[in-house]
Design an enzyme around this catalytic site. Sequence first.
Site, PDB file in Angstrom:
ATOM      1  N   ASP A 131       1.181  -6.899  11.661  1.00 15.49           N
ATOM      2  CA  ASP A 131       0.968  -8.304  12.010  1.00 15.49           C
ATOM      3  C   ASP A 131       1.665  -9.129  10.928  1.00 15.49           C
ATOM      4  O   ASP A 131       2.416  -8.583  10.094  1.00 15.49           O
ATOM      5  CB  ASP A 131      -0.530  -8.622  12.158  1.00 15.49           C
ATOM      6  CG  ASP A 131      -1.272  -8.650  10.825  1.00 15.49           C
ATOM      7  OD1 ASP A 131      -0.682  -8.265   9.783  1.00 15.49           O
ATOM      8  OD2 ASP A 131      -2.443  -9.072  10.817  1.00 15.49           O
ATOM      9  N   HIS A 132       1.404 -10.440  10.938  1.00 14.12           N
ATOM     10  CA  HIS A 132       2.039 -11.313   9.938  1.00 14.12           C
ATOM     11  C   HIS A 132       1.617 -10.952   8.516  1.00 14.12           C
ATOM     12  O   HIS A 132       2.408 -11.052   7.586  1.00 14.12           O
ATOM     13  CB  HIS A 132       1.692 -12.780  10.230  1.00 14.12           C
ATOM     14  CG  HIS A 132       0.213 -13.030  10.311  1.00 14.12           C
ATOM     15  ND1 HIS A 132      -0.550 -12.567  11.366  1.00 14.12           N
ATOM     16  CD2 HIS A 132      -0.640 -13.658   9.460  1.00 14.12           C
ATOM     17  CE1 HIS A 132      -1.807 -12.919  11.158  1.00 14.12           C
ATOM     18  NE2 HIS A 132      -1.894 -13.573  10.016  1.00 14.12           N
ATOM     19  N   CYS A 158      -1.187  -4.385   7.930  1.00 14.97           N
ATOM     20  CA  CYS A 158      -1.726  -5.734   8.124  1.00 14.97           C
ATOM     21  C   CYS A 158      -2.184  -6.186   6.738  1.00 14.97           C
ATOM     22  O   CYS A 158      -1.797  -5.577   5.736  1.00 14.97           O
ATOM     23  CB  CYS A 158      -2.811  -5.779   9.206  1.00 14.97           C
ATOM     24  SG  CYS A 158      -4.352  -4.939   8.865  1.00 14.97           S
ATOM     25  N   GLY A 159      -2.975  -7.236   6.663  1.00 14.39           N
ATOM     26  CA  GLY A 159      -3.388  -7.722   5.350  1.00 14.39           C
ATOM     27  C   GLY A 159      -4.130  -6.657   4.560  1.00 14.39           C
ATOM     28  O   GLY A 159      -3.850  -6.400   3.389  1.00 14.39           O
ATOM     29  N   GLY A 205      -4.920  -3.451   6.181  1.00 15.57           N
ATOM     30  CA  GLY A 205      -4.729  -2.148   6.842  1.00 15.57           C
ATOM     31  C   GLY A 205      -5.903  -1.812   7.750  1.00 15.57           C
ATOM     32  O   GLY A 205      -5.823  -0.864   8.541  1.00 15.57           O
ATOM     33  N   ILE A 206      -6.977  -2.587   7.656  1.00 10.85           N
ATOM     34  CA  ILE A 206      -8.211  -2.206   8.360  1.00 10.85           C
ATOM     35  C   ILE A 206      -8.151  -2.569   9.850  1.00 10.85           C
ATOM     36  O   ILE A 206      -8.357  -1.709  10.714  1.00 10.85           O
ATOM     37  CB  ILE A 206      -9.440  -2.856   7.690  1.00 10.85           C
ATOM     38  CG1 ILE A 206      -9.606  -2.319   6.262  1.00 10.85           C
ATOM     39  CG2 ILE A 206     -10.700  -2.558   8.499  1.00 10.85           C
ATOM     40  CD1 ILE A 206     -10.659  -3.052   5.424  1.00 10.85           C
ATOM     41  N   GLY A 207      -7.877  -3.830  10.148  1.00 10.30           N
ATOM     42  CA  GLY A 207      -7.910  -4.261  11.558  1.00 10.30           C
ATOM     43  C   GLY A 207      -6.914  -3.502  12.410  1.00 10.30           C
ATOM     44  O   GLY A 207      -7.241  -3.044  13.519  1.00 10.30           O
ATOM     45  N   HIS A 260      -5.454  17.567   5.429  1.00 10.72           N
ATOM     46  CA  HIS A 260      -6.764  17.885   6.012  1.00 10.72           C
ATOM     47  C   HIS A 260      -7.000  17.225   7.366  1.00 10.72           C
ATOM     48  O   HIS A 260      -7.654  17.809   8.219  1.00 10.72           O
ATOM     49  CB  HIS A 260      -7.890  17.441   5.063  1.00 10.72           C
ATOM     50  CG  HIS A 260      -8.026  18.332   3.868  1.00 10.72           C
ATOM     51  ND1 HIS A 260      -9.123  18.315   3.040  1.00 10.72           N
ATOM     52  CD2 HIS A 260      -7.179  19.268   3.337  1.00 10.72           C
ATOM     53  CE1 HIS A 260      -8.972  19.200   2.065  1.00 10.72           C
ATOM     54  NE2 HIS A 260      -7.782  19.783   2.222  1.00 10.72           N
ATOM     55  N   ARG A 269      -9.051  25.894   9.011  1.00  6.91           N
ATOM     56  CA  ARG A 269     -10.374  25.289   9.244  1.00  6.91           C
ATOM     57  C   ARG A 269     -10.273  23.796   9.561  1.00  6.91           C
ATOM     58  O   ARG A 269     -11.138  23.238  10.244  1.00  6.91           O
ATOM     59  CB  ARG A 269     -11.294  25.508   8.035  1.00  6.91           C
ATOM     60  CG  ARG A 269     -10.878  24.760   6.790  1.00  6.91           C
ATOM     61  CD  ARG A 269     -11.734  25.140   5.595  1.00  6.91           C
ATOM     62  NE  ARG A 269     -11.446  24.339   4.413  1.00  6.91           N
ATOM     63  CZ  ARG A 269     -10.406  24.542   3.608  1.00  6.91           C
ATOM     64  NH1 ARG A 269      -9.524  25.497   3.876  1.00  6.91           N
ATOM     65  NH2 ARG A 269     -10.226  23.784   2.537  1.00  6.91           N
ATOM     66  N   HIS A 270      -9.198  23.180   9.101  1.00  5.75           N
ATOM     67  CA  HIS A 270      -9.030  21.738   9.366  1.00  5.75           C
ATOM     68  C   HIS A 270      -8.730  21.482  10.841  1.00  5.75           C
ATOM     69  O   HIS A 270      -9.114  20.450  11.380  1.00  5.75           O
ATOM     70  CB  HIS A 270      -7.936  21.165   8.466  1.00  5.75           C
ATOM     71  CG  HIS A 270      -8.217  21.407   7.013  1.00  5.75           C
ATOM     72  ND1 HIS A 270      -9.307  20.866   6.379  1.00  5.75           N
ATOM     73  CD2 HIS A 270      -7.580  22.177   6.093  1.00  5.75           C
ATOM     74  CE1 HIS A 270      -9.327  21.268   5.118  1.00  5.75           C
ATOM     75  NE2 HIS A 270      -8.286  22.071   4.926  1.00  5.75           N
TER      76      HIS A 270
END
Length: 148
Positions: free
Chosen positions: A7-8, A64-65, A67-69, A97, A131-132
């Site tokens: 995004d911006h 994004c600002g 990285g979360i959204g 992993h 296992r991963h």
Amino acid sequence: MIALGSDHGGYNLKETIKAYLEENNIPYKDFGTNSTESVDYPEFGQKVAEAIRSKECEKGIICCGTGIGISISANKVPGIRCAVVSDTFSAQMSREHNNANILALGERVIGQGLALEIVKIWLNTQFAGDRHQRRIDKITDIEKKYNR
Ligand code: RB5
């Protein structure tokens, strides 16, 4: 092929990553945005995630600002394992992993030098399997339970 999106709030970091990919002859496709004009991050998380799901691109990097959204948005697409990363150890582990297929970065969280280190490590680390894989299969089972 690496799918890029932002995004911006993550536009400048996306452009820095794009320059790094160009310098290193790593093919990419840029899904936007194309300026710092305000836009809505879910659109770009979705575009990159769908490019991975359709196998048009192998991996994605989204910004994004925070990285979360954009990562929350990408993770709504079945088969996507998007990790928000702010340190080099997590960059390595998210590939080894978790077999993360999208990396999310926050332009307002980390500096460009660290971001590029994270990108390098993330692109060059292989999934460890074994296992991963069993654990990733269990993530897929959760998606299936909800018909995703
Ligand atoms: C945009 O202002 C900002 O909310 C966005 O870039 C991101 O940080 C959301 O998670």
